[in-house]
Design a protein around this motif. Sequence first.
Motif, PDB file in Angstrom:
ATOM      1  N   LYS A  40       0.865  -1.248   0.073  1.00 19.82           N
ATOM      2  CA  LYS A  40      -0.183  -0.039  -0.038  1.00 19.82           C
ATOM      3  C   LYS A  40       0.842   1.136  -0.055  1.00 19.82           C
ATOM      4  O   LYS A  40       0.477   2.254  -0.631  1.00 19.82           O
ATOM      5  N   GLU A  41       1.994   1.264   0.791  1.00 23.61           N
ATOM      6  CA  GLU A  41       3.072   2.614   1.001  1.00 23.61           C
ATOM      7  C   GLU A  41       3.513   2.685  -0.510  1.00 23.61           C
ATOM      8  O   GLU A  41       3.749   3.831  -0.795  1.00 23.61           O
ATOM      9  N   ASN A  42       3.931   1.467  -1.312  1.00 22.48           N
ATOM     10  CA  ASN A  42       4.901   1.823  -2.491  1.00 22.48           C
ATOM     11  C   ASN A  42       3.774   1.721  -3.808  1.00 22.48           C
ATOM     12  O   ASN A  42       4.390   2.216  -4.760  1.00 22.48           O
ATOM     13  N   LYS A  43       2.465   1.853  -3.539  1.00 20.88           N
ATOM     14  CA  LYS A  43       1.781   1.981  -4.535  1.00 20.88           C
ATOM     15  C   LYS A  43       1.426   3.374  -5.015  1.00 20.88           C
ATOM     16  O   LYS A  43       1.029   4.058  -4.055  1.00 20.88           O
ATOM     17  N   LEU A  44       1.869   3.974  -6.015  1.00 18.07           N
ATOM     18  CA  LEU A  44       1.636   5.201  -6.442  1.00 18.07           C
ATOM     19  C   LEU A  44       0.279   5.657  -7.055  1.00 18.07           C
ATOM     20  O   LEU A  44      -0.076   6.686  -7.176  1.00 18.07           O
ATOM     21  N   LYS A  45      -0.384   4.544  -7.488  1.00 23.13           N
ATOM     22  CA  LYS A  45      -1.558   4.908  -8.166  1.00 23.13           C
ATOM     23  C   LYS A  45      -2.861   5.254  -7.244  1.00 23.13           C
ATOM     24  O   LYS A  45      -2.769   4.285  -6.276  1.00 23.13           O
ATOM     25  N   ILE A  46      -3.577   6.061  -7.285  1.00 27.62           N
ATOM     26  CA  ILE A  46      -4.553   6.466  -6.451  1.00 27.62           C
ATOM     27  C   ILE A  46      -5.966   6.087  -7.061  1.00 27.62           C
ATOM     28  O   ILE A  46      -6.106   5.954  -8.097  1.00 27.62           O
ATOM     29  N   LYS A  47      -6.626   5.131  -6.099  1.00 26.16           N
ATOM     30  CA  LYS A  47      -7.718   4.784  -6.252  1.00 26.16           C
ATOM     31  C   LYS A  47      -8.925   5.576  -6.735  1.00 26.16           C
ATOM     32  O   LYS A  47      -9.307   6.632  -6.039  1.00 26.16           O
ATOM     33  N   LYS A  48      -9.433   5.688  -7.833  1.00 24.66           N
ATOM     34  CA  LYS A  48     -10.411   6.536  -8.338  1.00 24.66           C
ATOM     35  C   LYS A  48     -11.860   6.304  -7.908  1.00 24.66           C
ATOM     36  O   LYS A  48     -12.752   6.800  -8.133  1.00 24.66           O
ATOM     37  N   LYS A  49     -12.109   5.177  -7.621  1.00 21.47           N
ATOM     38  CA  LYS A  49     -13.355   4.742  -7.088  1.00 21.47           C
ATOM     39  C   LYS A  49     -13.462   4.433  -5.339  1.00 21.47           C
ATOM     40  O   LYS A  49     -14.375   3.582  -4.807  1.00 21.47           O
ATOM     41  N   SER A  50     -12.424   4.917  -4.719  1.00 21.78           N
ATOM     42  CA  SER A  50     -12.577   4.770  -3.412  1.00 21.78           C
ATOM     43  C   SER A  50     -13.438   5.694  -2.644  1.00 21.78           C
ATOM     44  O   SER A  50     -13.901   6.527  -3.067  1.00 21.78           O
ATOM     45  N   TRP A  51     -13.789   5.160  -1.227  1.00 21.99           N
ATOM     46  CA  TRP A  51     -14.480   5.990  -0.422  1.00 21.99           C
ATOM     47  C   TRP A  51     -13.948   7.308  -0.129  1.00 21.99           C
ATOM     48  O   TRP A  51     -14.589   8.435   0.173  1.00 21.99           O
ATOM     49  N   THR A  52     -12.672   7.459  -0.241  1.00 23.18           N
ATOM     50  CA  THR A  52     -11.898   8.761   0.168  1.00 23.18           C
ATOM     51  C   THR A  52     -12.182  10.032  -0.631  1.00 23.18           C
ATOM     52  O   THR A  52     -12.303  10.925  -0.488  1.00 23.18           O
ATOM     53  N   LEU A  53     -12.239   9.624  -1.943  1.00 24.41           N
ATOM     54  CA  LEU A  53     -12.601  10.540  -3.020  1.00 24.41           C
ATOM     55  C   LEU A  53     -14.194  10.870  -2.761  1.00 24.41           C
ATOM     56  O   LEU A  53     -14.382  12.042  -2.867  1.00 24.41           O
ATOM     57  N   VAL A  54     -15.020   9.818  -2.389  1.00 24.38           N
ATOM     58  CA  VAL A  54     -16.470  10.346  -2.165  1.00 24.38           C
ATOM     59  C   VAL A  54     -16.503  11.314  -1.318  1.00 24.38           C
ATOM     60  O   VAL A  54     -17.199  12.226  -1.048  1.00 24.38           O
ATOM     61  N   ALA A  55     -15.912  10.938   0.010  1.00 25.12           N
ATOM     62  CA  ALA A  55     -15.790  11.692   1.214  1.00 25.12           C
ATOM     63  C   ALA A  55     -15.290  13.175   1.119  1.00 25.12           C
ATOM     64  O   ALA A  55     -15.755  14.229   1.484  1.00 25.12           O
ATOM     65  N   SER A  56     -14.201  13.389   0.266  1.00 26.83           N
ATOM     66  CA  SER A  56     -13.745  14.687   0.046  1.00 26.83           C
ATOM     67  C   SER A  56     -14.785  15.509  -0.866  1.00 26.83           C
ATOM     68  O   SER A  56     -14.909  16.605  -0.743  1.00 26.83           O
ATOM     69  N   ARG A  57     -15.236  14.824  -1.789  1.00 22.93           N
ATOM     70  CA  ARG A  57     -16.463  15.502  -2.686  1.00 22.93           C
ATOM     71  C   ARG A  57     -17.897  15.815  -1.861  1.00 22.93           C
ATOM     72  O   ARG A  57     -18.196  17.089  -1.924  1.00 22.93           O
ATOM     73  N   LEU A  58     -18.030  15.090  -0.583  1.00 22.76           N
ATOM     74  CA  LEU A  58     -19.287  15.479   0.133  1.00 22.76           C
ATOM     75  C   LEU A  58     -18.677  16.681   1.201  1.00 22.76           C
ATOM     76  O   LEU A  58     -19.653  17.461   1.382  1.00 22.76           O
ATOM     77  N   GLN A  59     -17.377  16.724   1.215  1.00 27.51           N
ATOM     78  CA  GLN A  59     -16.976  18.024   2.129  1.00 27.51           C
ATOM     79  C   GLN A  59     -17.264  19.135   1.555  1.00 27.51           C
ATOM     80  O   GLN A  59     -17.591  20.140   1.864  1.00 27.51           O
ATOM     81  N   THR A  60     -16.948  18.978   0.049  1.00 27.64           N
ATOM     82  CA  THR A  60     -17.051  20.419  -0.699  1.00 27.64           C
ATOM     83  C   THR A  60     -18.693  20.536  -0.956  1.00 27.64           C
ATOM     84  O   THR A  60     -18.891  21.741  -0.929  1.00 27.64           O
ATOM     85  N   ALA A  61     -19.168  19.513  -1.321  1.00 27.74           N
ATOM     86  CA  ALA A  61     -20.779  19.757  -1.466  1.00 27.74           C
ATOM     87  C   ALA A  61     -21.370  20.211  -0.045  1.00 27.74           C
ATOM     88  O   ALA A  61     -22.491  20.987  -0.280  1.00 27.74           O
ATOM     89  N   ALA A  62     -20.923  19.934   1.133  1.00 31.00           N
ATOM     90  CA  ALA A  62     -21.573  20.427   2.257  1.00 31.00           C
ATOM     91  C   ALA A  62     -21.527  21.917   2.436  1.00 31.00           C
ATOM     92  O   ALA A  62     -22.446  22.616   2.713  1.00 31.00           O
ATOM     93  N   LYS A  63     -20.482  22.762   1.937  1.00 30.17           N
ATOM     94  CA  LYS A  63     -20.153  24.131   1.868  1.00 30.17           C
ATOM     95  C   LYS A  63     -21.239  24.660   0.950  1.00 30.17           C
ATOM     96  O   LYS A  63     -21.791  25.692   0.904  1.00 30.17           O
ATOM     97  N   LEU A  64     -21.449  23.947  -0.459  1.00 39.89           N
ATOM     98  CA  LEU A  64     -22.388  24.673  -1.587  1.00 39.89           C
ATOM     99  C   LEU A  64     -23.852  24.433  -1.112  1.00 39.89           C
ATOM    100  O   LEU A  64     -24.659  25.235  -1.065  1.00 39.89           O
ATOM    101  N   ILE A  65     -24.201  23.250  -0.102  1.00 39.31           N
ATOM    102  CA  ILE A  65     -25.353  23.128   0.298  1.00 39.31           C
ATOM    103  C   ILE A  65     -25.627  24.159   1.314  1.00 39.31           C
ATOM    104  O   ILE A  65     -26.822  24.809   1.379  1.00 39.31           O
ATOM    105  N   GLN A  66     -24.777  24.535   2.084  1.00 40.05           N
ATOM    106  CA  GLN A  66     -24.823  25.494   3.180  1.00 40.05           C
ATOM    107  C   GLN A  66     -25.205  26.935   2.400  1.00 40.05           C
ATOM    108  O   GLN A  66     -25.962  27.783   3.058  1.00 40.05           O
ATOM    109  N   VAL A  67     -24.544  27.285   1.511  1.00 42.60           N
ATOM    110  CA  VAL A  67     -24.462  28.433   0.761  1.00 42.60           C
ATOM    111  C   VAL A  67     -26.010  28.522   0.289  1.00 42.60           C
ATOM    112  O   VAL A  67     -26.612  29.513   0.036  1.00 42.60           O
ATOM    113  N   PHE A  68     -26.265  27.354  -0.502  1.00 43.20           N
ATOM    114  CA  PHE A  68     -27.637  27.364  -1.447  1.00 43.20           C
ATOM    115  C   PHE A  68     -28.925  27.554  -0.251  1.00 43.20           C
ATOM    116  O   PHE A  68     -29.762  28.150  -0.871  1.00 43.20           O
TER     117      PHE A  68
END
Length: 281
Positions: free
Chosen positions: A85-113
Motif C-alpha cells: 500500500k505504501e509503495n503503490k503510487l496509483k490513487i484509487k479513483k473509486k474509493s470512499w476517500t474520493l467520495v468523502a472529499s467530494r461530500l465535504q465540498t458539497a456540504a459548503k455548497l449546500i450551506q450557501v444554497f
Amino acid sequence: MAQKAHPTALRPQDTFYQGYTHWNEPRFYYILSRIRHFIEACCLGTTHYLRDIQITRHAASIIIIIDFIHLHIRSKRRIKSRRYKENKLKIKKKSWTLVASRLQTAAKLIQVFTGTKKTILKVNRLKMYTRSVPKPVRREIAYYTKSFHNLKYDYARYGIQLMSLILKNKANTACLCRFIEQNVCSRQKRKRHYEFLRYLKQGLHSLQKYKKINGLKIQIKGRFTHKAKGRSRTWKYQIGQMPLSRLNTTITAEYKQTQTGYGSVGLKAWTCKNSPNATTA
C-alpha cells in the motif's frame, strides 16, 4: 391517441414535507431535488450509489441523512500488505476517500444554497461484496468475472452485487438506471453493447429465484448499437409481474435519457414491490 400517464402519478405516496417555517412546500421540494443532485454528483465515476436521502431542518442548521450503497470490485478476502500500500503510487479513483472529499465540498455548497448557518451530513454505507451473492449465481456468471476479463467486463463484479440488492428490495430503481446508463455510454465499440445486455439478462435470470419483489421491468430504446442508417432498437426484459393498471400496488418508476456515440437513448425501469393491499391472481 391519449398520452400515457406516469405509473406513479395516480398512486398514493408518502409526502416528505412536514410544514417548515422558512420553506414552503414548492421551495422544499426544489431544495430537496438540488441537494439530491449535489449528492449524486459526488458519486460519479465511483461504485457508490445513492439509495435514500432525508432532510431535517432544526433552528439555523440543516441535517442531511444519506444512505449509500458501496459496491466492491474485488473480494473481501483479498489482503494486501502495508508495504504494497505504501509503495503503490496509483490513487484509487473509486474509493470512499474520493467520495468523502467530494461530500465535504458539497456540504459548503449546500450551506450557501440553503442559507443556513450549519450543515450536518450523516452517512450510512451499505457495503456489498461479491461473496454476498449466492454461490449458484456466481457460478453462472463465472465467465464474466474471470481475472483475464477484468478490462473487458469491468462491470461484472459490482454489477451482480447491485442486481442482487435490487431484487432483494435493498436498492432503488434509480441505482439500476444509473448503472445501465454509465455502461451503455462507455461501450462505444461495436458489439460491446450486445455483451453488456447479455450479461444483464443472464445476471437477472440467475437471481430470479432469490427475488423478494413482485416484478422488475427494464426497457432501453434508442441508438445504442451499430446499425445501418442509424436505426433505433428496443431492448426489453421483465421478471415477475408488472401490473401497471392496478392502483393498489407499489410501483416505482425511473426514466432517464443519455447519449451514446450513435445517438440518444431512453432508459426506463419499473419495480413492483410487495404490497399488503394488492391481490394476486
